[in-house]
Design a protein around this motif. Sequence first.
Motif, PDB file in Angstrom:
ATOM      1  N   UNK A 195      34.881 -23.325-125.142  1.00 56.37           N
ATOM      2  CA  UNK A 195      34.776 -23.084-126.588  1.00 56.37           C
ATOM      3  C   UNK A 195      35.260 -24.326-127.338  1.00 56.37           C
ATOM      4  N   UNK A 196      34.444 -24.796-128.292  1.00 54.84           N
ATOM      5  CA  UNK A 196      34.777 -26.043-128.996  1.00 54.84           C
ATOM      6  C   UNK A 196      35.072 -25.849-130.474  1.00 54.84           C
ATOM      7  N   UNK A 197      34.598 -24.725-131.065  1.00 50.46           N
ATOM      8  CA  UNK A 197      34.848 -24.514-132.496  1.00 50.46           C
ATOM      9  C   UNK A 197      34.943 -23.027-132.806  1.00 50.46           C
ATOM     10  N   UNK A 198      35.330 -22.730-134.025  1.00 49.24           N
ATOM     11  CA  UNK A 198      35.548 -21.334-134.424  1.00 49.24           C
ATOM     12  C   UNK A 198      34.257 -20.535-134.474  1.00 49.24           C
ATOM     13  N   UNK A 199      33.137 -21.179-134.839  1.00 44.06           N
ATOM     14  CA  UNK A 199      31.863 -20.474-134.921  1.00 44.06           C
ATOM     15  C   UNK A 199      31.477 -19.891-133.566  1.00 44.06           C
ATOM     16  N   UNK A 200      31.755 -20.642-132.509  1.00 37.09           N
ATOM     17  CA  UNK A 200      31.424 -20.154-131.169  1.00 37.09           C
ATOM     18  C   UNK A 200      32.236 -18.904-130.839  1.00 37.09           C
TER      19      UNK A 200
END
Length: 534
Positions: A385-390
Amino acid sequence: MAITSANQLELLQTAEAVAREKMIDPDLVIQAMEDSLARAAKSRYGSEMDIRVSIDRKTGRATFTRVRTVVADEELENYQAQLTVDQAKQYKSDPQIGDEIVDEVPPVDLGRIAAQSAKQVILQRVREAERDRQFEEFKDRKGTIINGVVKREEYGNIIVDVGRGEAILRRNEKIGRESYRPNDRIRAYVKDVRREARGPQIFLSRTDPQFMAELFKMEVPEIYDGIIEIKAVARDPGSRAKIAVISHDNSIDPVGACVGMRGSRVQAVVGELQGEKIDIIPWNPDQATFLVNALQPAEVSKVVVDEDAGKIEVVVPDEQLSLAIGRRGQNVRLASQLTGLDIDILTEAEESARRQAEFAERTKLFVDALDLDEFFAQLLVSEGFTNLEEVAYVDVDELLAIEGVDEDTAHELQARARDHIEAENNRAIAAAKELGVEQSLFDFEGLTPQMIEALAKDDVKTLEDFATCADWELAGGWTTVEGKRVKDEGILEKFGMSLEDAQNLIMHARVQLGWVDPSELEPAEEETEEADEE
């Protein structure tokens, strides 16, 4: 100068002599003589007359005729070149409108001025014929190697005698500091042949990458026969070059064939290119493999291709960095030209440090935004996971696959992520409005509130402002300044905006404003769909 029987044959002899000297068709010279005599006759009989001259190709006898066209009575305007049906009956039994009445007129006695004028016409026509012949001869030699003799030097440019014409080797098309003296023999690549008012212009080059390709074609029979194909060439003229080759016959080694026995073939090319070092590289359809080959002699540990951003990163051992980059960046620059890729070179230590920095940055994001402890945040990052949207919009099953995460925890993580995203969006919208962003930019699809805030900080506050932006202003790019590549930071680059995305957004903004006809976008969209299908 009257055209008498004494000098009739002299006309033919003169035409043949001029044609032989200029290497053009004798008939062209005779036609030029006919035109010049007709012009002289018009000055004698009157410019309104249609006087034509015909020179017999065997006897040299010049016949002067006046041509008049039959017209209707009401259309008669030029009494010297036209006549009515009734007038034409004197010469023809049943004349029709449009018929031509031809009658012979006495030969003219050319005065000094008329003779000089006739001579100028002949010379002009001969020059034009000579230029056409030169252009036809050399236009098909574009893209080939030509041998010539140096005639002179003009302001650093070399004028070369190439047989039936002259060519020019410009100062910037010479290799390094090579110099030539009159009567030196020279071999060069025909880069362009243009038809211009002053005659055909033949432009030569010794720095063009295709010059080296053609030299290899001359030295390597397998290339000439098509068994080996040159796929790409990159040169730093006079210093170093790379050439990518592939063999269409599995029994023939393309690199070995180009090198030749004891390097004889490649040395012949090197000698012609003033000692330019040549790396012969096997071409490979796999992008990463080809890039590894192109960076020889440096060893590559890893290649990371970012297709979305259109970039490629190469990781090399620390001790190989200087070799991979080359003197003044020469090796990586040539590899970039050869492969057509934008290459970033990192050492293993730099790549490791960057990965650690990214891991720490993403961990901190999840700790701060989702109110997690560091261990749990690191677990999310480790799972990709790289960002909050994911986290917010991923399928719940992907979160449940993480060890120690149950259904309640997964839903709580997504709820926190969505709340944080919504809060950030509201903050960005408020900040953008405070900076003076108009509603037209908020209503435009494709821009997030954070993007709009970033645009506002760069004084892009209306849809019109956005539509006037260039794609590189949004997505960023590279500019070459004094031989060095300089990074241009894009306004929306930090949001992962690619050049293609920027182009599409800008074009749709222009359509929405009525600046561009939507039908102009259809072919481009169809091409994109076809490419996706392939």
